[in-house]
Enzyme design. Structure first.
Site, short mmCIF file in Angstrom:
data_model
loop_
_atom_site.label_atom_id
_atom_site.label_comp_id
_atom_site.label_asym_id
_atom_site.label_seq_id
_atom_site.Cartn_x
_atom_site.Cartn_y
_atom_site.Cartn_z
N CYS A 130 0.83 -1.21 0.00
CA CYS A 130 0.00 0.00 0.00
C CYS A 130 0.86 1.26 0.00
CB CYS A 130 -0.96 -0.02 1.18
SG CYS A 130 -0.21 -0.39 2.78
N TYR A 131 1.87 1.33 0.87
CA TYR A 131 2.74 2.50 0.85
C TYR A 131 3.46 2.65 -0.49
CZ TYR A 131 2.34 3.05 6.00
OH TYR A 131 1.92 3.24 7.29
#
Lengths: 352, 352, 352, 352
Positions: A155-156
């Site tokens: 996600c990051y």
């Protein structure tokens, strides 16, 4: 795909946040039929107890995660602990599109894998970030067409790579002075029963973790930006936990390369994403909020040049569970299978 | 102060968040008697309507903010819009301790003031950050003893300066590569009725503001770090708004100066704050949370050296309304008047 | 107590939310010295890891919960699972003031205890709600003076009993038509690692539990209101979980007894609490918020008569961990030992 | 409607929360084309500034709310202050389907309207709650087929009426002893700039309002339950504000009529909603959460009989902006125009 035919899709790890979000997205997908759902300790439970928001699937019962249960589907999503998806995929055959929501097949360098995750590297799969610009032209999308294995990005890395890649692709940024601080909602940490994830601890509080370069998404971010710029990039990355269920706000800053004029910076981002349906550079003066992408597959960007320090600051907002996980995964599946890339996906957030 | 005597204290701007928090702290202060409370548009209202948590003062009625009303007190706190406190202070006389909670008297360089705030600079007052180490030795505390004017620091500068000053004081950090990203609770924006501060907009959302060097706290941070290190420091500072009422989490990162060994870094912070009651370097492995300082005058710190990028990352947590405003102000008042520095203050947060 | 002498206080269960809050309150208490701190599975841990907001006690190490460790203190607080405090107290001797934060000794009827908690009833201790009006005059306070055992009330019963008791004491309410719906912050559920208490599940969500009369606080509420009114009271009680760490908002409604004039209702509450330091009936038109009592020992009330339905609606706000647990406990200890009832306690909330 | 034809839809009040949510729902509607968008003080602004989550409409500019601008559409949604929609609708002609998101045309009794809203009653329109069971059989749905005016229900009346109507329709409940306490997210209060709606005030806090029968939704709830049961119903209704953006949790309790067996109660609700797509009675033991319906058009219910007090407790969860406003509105439009009732709507929430 034949007209009218629906893809049969199985989801392993359907009781977790990633698996649940894949199901939420797939329930809106016009070309999909949801097949087997599996769990580990939750096998035998009704999905309604575990994912009460998925009302149309409430009476489905989780089966154990075995090759037999997962076989016979066109697409299999794996939301499993890292280290386990490679062996399972091998038993599913080469015709099945296997989508790993976990980290096993994202990194290309086995030594880096071992340093950050431990154990043996399970091999690299096509990386599911279609919009990523590649050094020398083209997009990561081209590497997904026809794929039967997809590694869904972290996600990051999704947020940070989309934020900074245009600058590296255009040669505007120094590769050795990149600093990223990102805030994530708690669903990014999964459903694990840990004291610091209790509501009483999280509400009204912000806190950092994985400080000093230790977070596992760091090498993945560096790999993507290196791919975009064609030169080795190093990144100082600090994640923080924010009092919200969903959303990532990534504040990404990099020193401008020598001779870069502030006026030229914005153009690189505009051109990079002009034709992208899910990456939006906002009009000048408007800054991203995570609320505006809640439940949506959008990545919203804005940037400013700080002439005082010679840096560009790019801020990206995504929903960690959608563009950062399940939405990005479905987008890549669409690309792999020749469906419209946006099938089943929305760019519209649920706000306020 | 004579034994048994109580200081008479007035608070101008008692209806705002800063003024309300000063009163909350003062209600615990053993040497204080709360005198006149004033407001602008709220003059004539019961404090109970405006600050319902201050039950012992509920029946107090706000008076207009005039020199006549404020005269005759030992200490006057000013929680006023910037640009107005200088003239008012001049009318209160030199014997009264005037404490400006606003920005008017923090900056030393009039040109910088004008660039960031506009209008004419009202002059510089002793800066209320007692623990700030000064280049060449000593602490800012020494400049507060006996003061009759105090400029209370901004909330972000409090957190960031305490986080990074020891590194600059010890010559460990490069002054030109400092990047700070900080998250603040919404009370930092005051009680202003702006759409983006509505609960519906804020909850579940993070967003940046003042990106690219424009936030007014940027030069104040640079001024403090320059003071600590003795060399001009430039800072890339990005503030973000977090879904919580209180708290600042500042992630502060700076490149290590050439030849600095990672092993030496921690010592500088340990020594800087070994004798401070309100600044705590946590034991290795434990990271600050804003929850742990909710309602407390503490600044909690932790740091890590990232050898991969050659940077140190220091994270600080404060309560923006206490250590970042009212608590810091009372601490400075205590110092100015020769009271115990911690009188009326607690280091214990209200958690969870 | 001799002048200058400090009470030696031990806390068993110091790693939980109740135990931690007792310590937070005691750190402000002028007559207390904090002695042994104990835990079960956490014995051997630094308190700083478990209760990071209690900075002055960070280096304390938890000991096992045994009579030997707890012996020799003037006061012992027990924050233990129900069913365990009676036996432990018996080993501590009759001179020690033992304060049970749990449920073991609150109910007077063993049959009711067994129905709601199971197991054998451990006996009834003086009930720590000093302000509770008693049928026939007087307050529960009188039963606490000199006590060496105190049963601390449940958090919901504290709020609901203070809200409705004046009406029953004055004979204004029908005892068979009482409906209460209360919202609690998640700290009321303790630090237990349960999926529905994860931040991701709690934030942005409200949900009921113990619906239909099953919550264990129901008989305790009925017992208190029966005590206040002198006639058997039955209560429909529904608790809900709210997305906040602390606070209870109890909406309590009861049918007015025949012939009661709306105009007389308010007077009963005014008179009941006119002399109480910690129970506040707000001025007409102002309604309680849980924020205004965050961290405070206050119970804030307001009421309205709904002539259309013939009911009174009383709303109470408390901090479940303070007035609802630790603050109420310390207040009762003060009463038992002849200290000023408010010693160590504040009526001022930490807001916003 | 002809196959392939799309409805042209205008939204007046597109900058508010109700109008914005109508647009969010319509962007997913397969038979709709979004036409004119209007505002009052916001006319001339880009929608992207006001509703940043509606990315596909970001470049639309708000026009003034006039009959000329709204004319020529098949459907017009009015999200206007109460008292203004009747006159505007009259100018749009009888062929246009006008949908009032406000309160003007919900109540049937002009005297009640005047008491709660003031001013002259603008007449009653078909009430947009399709699932409401009617005394004597049938559903409110039948009154919507072919309608060219629709009064969208209030958010609280939607939740409470769906919760209790089956009991009244089946004659199980006493009509004079109904008590409802409901918690709402802050978006229910709209985008109004009021101090108590600021994020700093709302987060971590619960508070009541409109206590004692004064809330305007009270007579609307009574009207619906009277319609369902065929006898006058009176309701004690207390709304509370909860720290979340969206969602209503309504705890609804009523005394069972004489002779009703607890075992028969559940059946009434099961049968009432067995064929409804958007109202779900959960399996025994599972209780509603507002999170599970976030962004969905679902109403989720559970009930328990409390034999101790002779009451049934029914808890309903909805998203106030979807089932409680925009989703319910679109559902009613679908019904009026002969489209599939669920077109454009989802029963799947965005959780966690």
């Amino acid at each position: 795909m034949e007209p009218g035919k629906r893809l049969s899709v199985a989801v392993a790890g359907a009781s977790g946040y990633a698996g649940g979000e894949v199901l939420r997205v797939l329930l809106n997908h016009p070309h999909v039929e949801i097949g087997a759902l599996t769990g580990a300790s939750n096998a035998g439970s009704r999905l309604g107890e575990l994912q009460p928001h998925l009302l149309p699937l409430a009476d489905r019962v989780l089966q154990p995660t075995t090759p037999e249960v997962l076989a016979g589907h066109d697409v299999v999503f794996l939301g499993l602990p890292h280290g386990t998806s490679g062996a399972l995929a091998a038993q599913l055959g080469d015709d099945v599109l296997v989508v790993d929501l976990g980290a096993d097949h994202r990194l290309t360098d086995p030594a880096v894998w071992e340093r950050f995750y431990g154990g043996e590297h399970a091999g690299t799969w096509p990386y599911g970030l279609p919009e990523l610009p590649l050094a020398g032209g083209g997009r990561q999308r081209q590497n997904l067409v026809g794929a039967r294995r997809i590694a869904v990005p972290g996600c990051y890395p999704t947020a940070v790579s989309l934020a900074l890649a245009p600058g590296f692709a255009a040669g505007l940024l120094r590769p050795t002075d990149v600093v990223v601080v990102a805030a994530s909602g708690t669903s990014g940490a999964g459903k694990a029963l840990k004291p610091h994830l209790l509501g009483s601890e999280v509400m009204g509080s912000m806190s950092p973790y994985g400080v000093g370069g230790g977070h596992r998404h760091t090498p993945e971010i560096e790999q993507n930006l290196t791919l975009a710029g064609g030169r080795d990039v190093t990144v100082s990355f600090t994640p923080t936990l924010a009092p919200m269920s969903r959303g990532i706000l990534a504040t990404c800053t990099a020193a401008l390369a020598e001779g870069v004029a502030a006026a030229d910076v914005r153009t690189a981002w505009q051109e990079a994403y002009a034709d992208e349906a899910f990456v939006h550079l906002l009009p000048p003066g408007q800054w991203p909020t995570t609320a505006q992408v809640h439940g949506a597959n959008s990545c919203v960007l804005q940037l400013a040049v700080d002439e005082h320090t010679g840096r560009v600051v790019v801020v990206a907002a995504i929903d960690n569970l959608v563009k950062g996980t399940a939405g990005g995964a479905v987008q890549s599946v669409n690309t792999a299978l020749g469906l419209p890339e946006a099938a089943g996906l929305t760019s519209v957030g649920v706000a306020p």
